[in-house]
Design a protein around this motif. Structure first.
Motif, short mmCIF file in Angstrom:
data_model
loop_
_atom_site.label_atom_id
_atom_site.label_comp_id
_atom_site.label_asym_id
_atom_site.label_seq_id
_atom_site.Cartn_x
_atom_site.Cartn_y
_atom_site.Cartn_z
N VAL A 72 -33.93 19.38 -24.71
CA VAL A 72 -35.28 18.68 -24.01
C VAL A 72 -36.47 17.45 -24.57
O VAL A 72 -37.04 17.20 -24.59
N ALA A 73 -36.24 18.59 -26.33
CA ALA A 73 -36.84 18.14 -26.96
C ALA A 73 -36.53 16.52 -27.12
O ALA A 73 -37.14 16.35 -28.08
N LEU A 74 -35.14 16.70 -27.73
CA LEU A 74 -35.19 15.50 -28.25
C LEU A 74 -35.25 14.14 -27.07
O LEU A 74 -35.92 12.97 -27.34
N HIS A 75 -34.51 14.45 -26.17
CA HIS A 75 -35.27 13.54 -25.09
C HIS A 75 -36.91 12.82 -24.82
O HIS A 75 -37.30 12.33 -24.42
N VAL A 87 -45.98 7.86 -33.51
CA VAL A 87 -46.73 8.92 -33.82
C VAL A 87 -46.63 9.83 -33.50
O VAL A 87 -46.01 10.99 -33.42
N GLU A 88 -47.31 9.87 -32.22
CA GLU A 88 -45.83 11.49 -30.72
C GLU A 88 -44.55 11.38 -31.53
O GLU A 88 -44.43 12.84 -31.23
N GLY A 89 -43.43 10.46 -31.35
CA GLY A 89 -42.94 10.72 -31.31
C GLY A 89 -41.93 11.50 -32.53
O GLY A 89 -41.16 12.48 -32.86
N LEU A 90 -42.40 11.21 -33.75
CA LEU A 90 -42.57 12.11 -35.33
C LEU A 90 -43.04 13.32 -35.18
O LEU A 90 -42.63 14.06 -35.62
N ARG A 91 -44.02 13.16 -34.38
CA ARG A 91 -44.83 14.72 -34.22
C ARG A 91 -43.67 15.57 -34.11
O ARG A 91 -43.48 16.54 -34.30
N LEU A 92 -43.51 14.56 -32.90
CA LEU A 92 -42.19 16.32 -32.12
C LEU A 92 -40.69 16.37 -32.70
O LEU A 92 -40.78 17.04 -32.19
N ALA A 93 -40.51 14.88 -33.19
CA ALA A 93 -39.15 15.05 -34.10
C ALA A 93 -39.74 16.44 -35.31
O ALA A 93 -38.65 16.60 -35.90
N THR A 109 -28.13 10.92 -32.62
CA THR A 109 -29.31 10.03 -31.90
C THR A 109 -30.11 10.26 -32.23
O THR A 109 -31.07 9.77 -32.75
N PHE A 110 -30.87 11.75 -32.51
CA PHE A 110 -32.07 12.42 -33.16
C PHE A 110 -31.97 11.08 -34.67
O PHE A 110 -33.71 10.71 -34.66
N GLY A 111 -32.06 11.38 -34.90
CA GLY A 111 -32.24 10.76 -36.60
C GLY A 111 -32.56 8.82 -36.59
O GLY A 111 -32.99 8.73 -37.48
#
Length: 177
Positions: A72-75, A87-93, A109-111
């Motif tokens: 779910v976090a990956l999605h 910015v938000e994507g990297l914060r979540l990553a 896919t995450f990487g």
């Protein structure tokens, strides 16, 4: 179709495995919403549909869904990347640990999506680091990934001289030069 299947499954079975399958179906809808440029709908479905199912199923690989809180976090990262919010994507990553996932595809896919977020910010050194990690993880996936190939091509076009050799090397290994 995925929404309907999820509803039908709710009525038929109630178990952690059924929750995982329902959650995987919810993620199909999340991806469709994100790709249709409806990030608000994707975020809502993640929070109201997929996240509760992930809590119910836990980290699971029921029927090879690799469904659970990490997926779910990956999605969530994927939604932000697709929406262009690096910015938000990297914060979540930064909060996601994929090392225990049983799926190399999900790790890849995450990487790749992290690399794309850095690409959106034109942080070429970070893009290169992630591409090199992806090449180590799954070289054949990187070679066949349209996004991965595009990231390499774009990087080679604009790379600084201090790491041009590394960028050209990955491009050569992927048969892009």
């Amino acid at each position: 179709m995925a929404r309907g299947a999820s509803r039908d499954l709710t009525a038929a079975v109630d178990s952690p495995a059924a929750a995982a399958v329902r959650g995987a179906l919810e993620l199909v809808v999340v991806v469709a919403d994100a790709r249709a440029r409806r990030p608000w709908a994707a975020r809502e479905r993640l929070g109201a549909g997929a996240a509760p199912l992930a809590r119910r199923s836990g980290e699971s690989n029921a029927l090879w869904t690799v469904f659970g809180p990490t997926n779910v976090a990956l999605h969530a990262l994927s939604v932000e990347m697709t929406a262009g919010d690096a910015v938000e994507g990297l914060r979540l990553a930064d909060k996601i640990d994929v090392s225990a996932l049983p799926s190399r595809e999900r790790q890849f896919t995450f990487g790749l999506e992290v690399a794309r977020c850095y690409d959106l910010r034109r942080d070429d050194a970070a893009v290169l680091v992630h591409l090199l990690e992806l090449e180590q993880l799954a070289p054949e996936d990187l070679e066949r990934s349209p996004l991965g190939r595009q990231l390499v091509v774009d990087l080679v076009r604009r790379v600084r001289p201090t790491y041009r050799r590394q960028a050209a090397g990955i491009a050569e290994r992927l048969h892009l030069l």
